[in-house]
Each structure stands twice: as C-alpha cells, then as structure tokens.
Design an enzyme around this catalytic site. Structure first.
Site, PDB file in Angstrom:
ATOM      1  N   GLU A   1       0.835  -1.200   0.000  1.00  0.00           N
ATOM      2  CA  GLU A   1       0.000   0.000   0.000  1.00  0.00           C
ATOM      3  C   GLU A   1       0.871   1.251   0.000  1.00  0.00           C
ATOM      4  OE1 GLU A   1      -2.724   1.177  -0.555  1.00  0.00           O
ATOM      5  OE2 GLU A   1      -4.423   0.102   0.314  1.00  0.00           O
ATOM      6  N   ASP A   2       0.370   2.325  -0.590  1.00  0.00           N
ATOM      7  CA  ASP A   2       1.098   3.595  -0.532  1.00  0.00           C
ATOM      8  C   ASP A   2       0.891   4.283   0.816  1.00  0.00           C
ATOM      9  OD1 ASP A   2      -1.549   3.796  -1.372  1.00  0.00           O
ATOM     10  OD2 ASP A   2      -1.259   5.725  -2.321  1.00  0.00           O
TER      11      ASP A   2
ATOM     12  N   ASP B   1      -4.293   5.047   6.254  1.00  0.00           N
ATOM     13  CA  ASP B   1      -4.811   6.255   6.885  1.00  0.00           C
ATOM     14  C   ASP B   1      -5.802   5.800   7.971  1.00  0.00           C
ATOM     15  OD1 ASP B   1      -5.903   8.767   7.333  1.00  0.00           O
ATOM     16  OD2 ASP B   1      -6.039   9.310   5.244  1.00  0.00           O
TER      17      ASP B   1
ATOM     18  N   PHE C   1      -2.213  16.647   4.569  1.00  0.00           N
ATOM     19  CA  PHE C   1      -2.667  16.099   3.292  1.00  0.00           C
ATOM     20  C   PHE C   1      -1.462  15.953   2.371  1.00  0.00           C
ATOM     21  CE2 PHE C   1      -4.703  15.476  -0.681  1.00  0.00           C
ATOM     22  CZ  PHE C   1      -5.953  14.949  -0.388  1.00  0.00           C
TER      23      PHE C   1
ATOM     24  N   ARG D   1       0.089  12.862  -8.704  1.00  0.00           N
ATOM     25  CA  ARG D   1       0.616  11.502  -8.528  1.00  0.00           C
ATOM     26  C   ARG D   1       2.045  11.385  -9.054  1.00  0.00           C
ATOM     27  NH1 ARG D   1      -3.671   7.994  -7.053  1.00  0.00           N
ATOM     28  NH2 ARG D   1      -5.679   8.442  -8.003  1.00  0.00           N
TER      29      ARG D   1
HETATM   30  C1  PRP Z   1      -5.729   5.485  -0.777  1.00  0.00           C
HETATM   31  C2  PRP Z   1      -4.583   4.506  -0.543  1.00  0.00           C
HETATM   32  C3  PRP Z   1      -5.208   3.424   0.280  1.00  0.00           C
HETATM   33  C4  PRP Z   1      -6.324   4.132   1.021  1.00  0.00           C
HETATM   34  C5  PRP Z   1      -5.923   4.341   2.440  1.00  0.00           C
HETATM   35  O1  PRP Z   1      -6.427   5.107  -1.906  1.00  0.00           O
HETATM   36  O2  PRP Z   1      -4.046   4.018  -1.733  1.00  0.00           O
HETATM   37  O3  PRP Z   1      -5.700   2.378  -0.515  1.00  0.00           O
HETATM   38  O4  PRP Z   1      -6.537   5.385   0.392  1.00  0.00           O
HETATM   39  O5  PRP Z   1      -6.937   4.995   3.156  1.00  0.00           O
HETATM   40  P1  PRP Z   1      -7.640   4.355   4.415  1.00  0.00           P
HETATM   41  O6  PRP Z   1      -6.572   3.775   5.291  1.00  0.00           O
HETATM   42  O7  PRP Z   1      -8.304   5.554   5.063  1.00  0.00           O
HETATM   43  O8  PRP Z   1      -8.638   3.349   3.960  1.00  0.00           O
HETATM   44  P2  PRP Z   1      -7.512   6.044  -2.620  1.00  0.00           P
HETATM   45  O9  PRP Z   1      -8.884   5.596  -2.210  1.00  0.00           O
HETATM   46  O10 PRP Z   1      -7.187   7.493  -2.384  1.00  0.00           O
HETATM   47  O11 PRP Z   1      -7.365   5.677  -4.155  1.00  0.00           O
HETATM   48  P3  PRP Z   1      -6.055   5.781  -5.109  1.00  0.00           P
HETATM   49  O12 PRP Z   1      -5.130   4.659  -4.689  1.00  0.00           O
HETATM   50  O13 PRP Z   1      -6.565   5.568  -6.490  1.00  0.00           O
HETATM   51  O14 PRP Z   1      -5.439   7.134  -4.902  1.00  0.00           O
END
Ligand code: PRP
Length: 184
Positions: free
Chosen positions: A100-101, A104, A154, A167
């Site tokens: 995961e990136d 949160d 953010f 990105r």
């Molecule tokens: C981001 C990230 C995780 C998630 C984390 O994805 O890649 O998958 O949010 O958030 P959380 O811990 O609050 O669930 P996002 O939904 O922004 O989509 P993306 O990867 O396309 O940017």
C-alpha cells in the site's frame, strides 16, 4: 504553474524515499529468502511504490493488482469499500504481501486483509510506504513493513493524489491548502 510550486512543503525528498524503499526491499528479500512471494497492490496510488520496491527486491516475486472504490466523505471513512477489479491469480498457498502507498483510517487495508485472508494464502503481510496513525480507525492492523510514519497532513506525490493530480511527483509533498481542513 509547475506542480511542485503548488505545494506548501516537501515532506519526504526523493533521495530519502528511495533510500528507505531499498531498506524495506532488503528486509523483504531476507524474510522471503526461500519463497516466491506474491506482491499485491491496489490501483492507483501504490503503483510507483510497487514499481520501485519490486525492482529493489532480490528474490523471485510475482505481482498482481486490484482496484477498489471507497464511498462517503473522506473516502474510506464510511467503511464502505467495493472491489472493482479482482486479482488475476489464485492466492491459495501463496505468500502474499499487500503493498500500500498509505494507511490512513486503515479501513481499506482491513477490507483487503479480510477478502485476501479468506482465500487461504500461506501467509499474508502488509507493507505500507506511509503510515498516518493519527487518523487510524482500525487499530488492530498488523503492519509488517512500514516506510515512514507521517503527521496528519494532506500528502500528495509518488502516487498519492488530490483530485487525481500530483501523482507523478517523485517525492512526497504537502498541499498548500489542506482540503480536509474545516473552513475558517
Ligand atoms: C488510498 C490509498 C489506500 C487508502 C488508504 O487510496 O491508496 O488504498 O486510500 O486509506 P484508508 O486507510 O483511510 O482506507 P484512494 O482511495 O485514495 O485511491 P487511489 O489509490 O486511487 O489514490
């Protein structure tokens, strides 16, 4: 205006990011020395991390991708997550590492652990580049590999977006205006 000029600051410069990714890759290579792990990542935010991490890993690996959508304010904050692209490969008996990136609230990772865990992998671990613990809702998440713990700001860049932009920055930056902040 150039993308980088729209940022308040750089949180993690490119060199620091890449150095930490090499450290994570070395640990993963040692931990999976006699296995061929399957690295699973989620589109789209994790693609740069996945690309750099896998190239720094020295053991054989395979990789696969999923896509999901989150609903509600603050994305995953409602807890409603839906799978829109599943893996191509079966994971039964495989050593799966979820890449995961950012973690949160933890709701996305918890959902993914639940559905992947139900498919009987030999092992299932999490590797996240960024860990924003201040906003965590799911506090039981086992995170085996963590790049950086970051403050509640953010962040964009290196795969992370604001309205799909930023990105492609090679570093992690902080947006000039925090879109998550309440109006003054
Ligand atoms: C981001 C990230 C995780 C998630 C984390 O994805 O890649 O998958 O949010 O958030 P959380 O811990 O609050 O669930 P996002 O939904 O922004 O989509 P993306 O990867 O396309 O940017």
């Amino acid at each position: 205006m150039a993308l980088a000029d729209q940022l308040a600051s750089v949180l993690i410069p490119e060199a620091q990011l890449q150095a930490r990714i090499r450290e994570l890759a070395d640990r993963i290579s040692a931990d999976y020395a006699d296995r061929t792990p399957l690295l699973v990542s989620v589109l789209k935010g994790a693609v740069y991390f996945m690309a750099d991490l896998t190239r720094a890993i020295s053991v054989p690996i395979t990789m696969d991708f999923m896509a999901i959508t989150s609903y509600g304010p603050g994305q995953g904050a409602s807890g409603a997550v839906r799978l829109i692209k599943d893996l191509d490969e079966e994971i039964s008996g495989r050593h799966v590492l979820l890449v995961e990136d950012i973690i949160d609230t933890g709701l996305t990772a918890a959902y993914l652990l639940r559905i992947l865990g139900a498919r009987d992998p030999a092992s299932l671990r999490i590797c996240t580049l960024l860990d924003k613990t201040a906003r965590r809702i799911v506090d039981t998440l086992p995170i085996d590999y963590r790049g950086f713990e970051i403050p509640d700001v953010f962040v964009v860049g290196y795969g992370l977006d604001y309205r799909q932009l930023y990105r492609n920055l090679p570093f992690i930056g902080v947006l000039r205006t925090d879109p998550a902040a309440p109006p003054p």
